[in-house]
Design a protein around this motif. Sequence first.
Motif, mmCIF file in Angstrom:
data_model
loop_
_atom_site.group_PDB
_atom_site.id
_atom_site.type_symbol
_atom_site.label_atom_id
_atom_site.label_comp_id
_atom_site.label_asym_id
_atom_site.label_seq_id
_atom_site.Cartn_x
_atom_site.Cartn_y
_atom_site.Cartn_z
ATOM 1 N N HIS A 5 0.786 -1.195 0.063
ATOM 2 C CA HIS A 5 -0.020 -0.155 0.001
ATOM 3 C C HIS A 5 1.033 1.392 -0.006
ATOM 4 O O HIS A 5 1.623 1.779 0.904
ATOM 5 C CB HIS A 5 -1.094 -0.087 1.270
ATOM 6 N N HIS A 7 1.520 5.268 -1.970
ATOM 7 C CA HIS A 7 1.319 6.359 -2.916
ATOM 8 C C HIS A 7 2.307 6.918 -3.585
ATOM 9 O O HIS A 7 2.508 8.073 -3.526
ATOM 10 C CB HIS A 7 0.181 7.249 -2.289
ATOM 11 N N HIS A 42 -5.027 6.088 -5.491
ATOM 12 C CA HIS A 42 -6.664 6.108 -5.118
ATOM 13 C C HIS A 42 -7.334 5.743 -6.482
ATOM 14 O O HIS A 42 -7.073 6.546 -7.553
ATOM 15 C CB HIS A 42 -6.890 7.376 -4.524
ATOM 16 N N GLU A 76 -5.663 1.723 -4.739
ATOM 17 C CA GLU A 76 -6.410 1.633 -3.256
ATOM 18 C C GLU A 76 -7.861 1.974 -3.722
ATOM 19 O O GLU A 76 -7.878 3.432 -4.010
ATOM 20 C CB GLU A 76 -5.892 2.596 -2.492
ATOM 21 N N HIS A 132 -5.684 0.221 5.831
ATOM 22 C CA HIS A 132 -5.506 0.967 6.967
ATOM 23 C C HIS A 132 -6.840 0.688 7.857
ATOM 24 O O HIS A 132 -7.440 1.715 8.368
ATOM 25 C CB HIS A 132 -5.299 2.230 6.844
ATOM 26 N N ASP A 185 1.565 2.793 3.327
ATOM 27 C CA ASP A 185 0.668 3.703 2.922
ATOM 28 C C ASP A 185 1.437 5.202 2.687
ATOM 29 O O ASP A 185 0.888 6.127 3.129
ATOM 30 C CB ASP A 185 -0.517 4.100 3.992
ATOM 31 N N HIS A 187 2.664 8.700 1.515
ATOM 32 C CA HIS A 187 2.293 9.649 0.436
ATOM 33 C C HIS A 187 3.620 10.751 0.149
ATOM 34 O O HIS A 187 3.273 11.066 -1.057
ATOM 35 C CB HIS A 187 1.204 10.361 1.281
HETATM 36 FE FE FE2 Z 1 -3.726 5.030 0.803
#
Ligand code: FE2
Length: 224
Positions: A5, A7, A42, A76, A132, A185, A187
């Motif tokens: 996961h 980004h 996303h 995601e 998450h 996750d 970013h």
């Molecule tokens: Fe995410």
Amino acid sequence: MTDIHSHILYGVDDGAVTLKESLALLMQCAEQGVDGVICTPHQSGSERRTKLIKDRFAQLCKAAEALPVRLYLGAEIYYYDGMKEALRAGELLTLGGSAYVLVEFSLYGGMTDIPDAVYELSIMGYHPIVAHAERYGYLSREDFFNIRESGGLIQVNAHAFSQRPCRKLLKFLLRNDMLDFVASDCHRAEGRNVDFTAAKAYVRKRFPNQYEKLFGDNGKIFRR
Ligand SMILES: [Fe+2]
């Protein structure tokens, strides 16, 4: 270890902004012992951007050729009515093109019954991974058991291990062998970055028998 996961793909969502930042995040992965990364921008009912995402992914793969990190594409997906049809039509991205699908839900509840949604995806032949899971404060312990019984898998963010309010849930999941993935996750290169230090230290100390499952070669299930 594969980070399922992230980004990392730049310019397609609220994650990395530039190619330089994508590469900085991949360097962080390499430093953290991550040798596989699934890029999971996303996607939702209204914003799938599949073509743009695929183009960017090809670009990033080329730019990152020299880095010791294998890249895979996924998404995601924010759960929505019609997701099942869109998956069937191949309009949404699964993890590395496998039957595993990373799904996020409303953080506020009241919209979707998560165990029901997971069940619906499972009977279609997918393996839904709840993204998450520490962020859905409205889920009861029973809900988590139901998610697992419905064929769902559970992912938590690495940063949750440094957040005191998450500890109870993490302990509950680990104790019941219900935690399937710890992912970054990530970013941005700073802030929401790639850092598994606290997660690894906690699991190694408190649940050493689960360390290999979470931080070992967890990517093999996606490779075809
Ligand atoms: Fe995410």
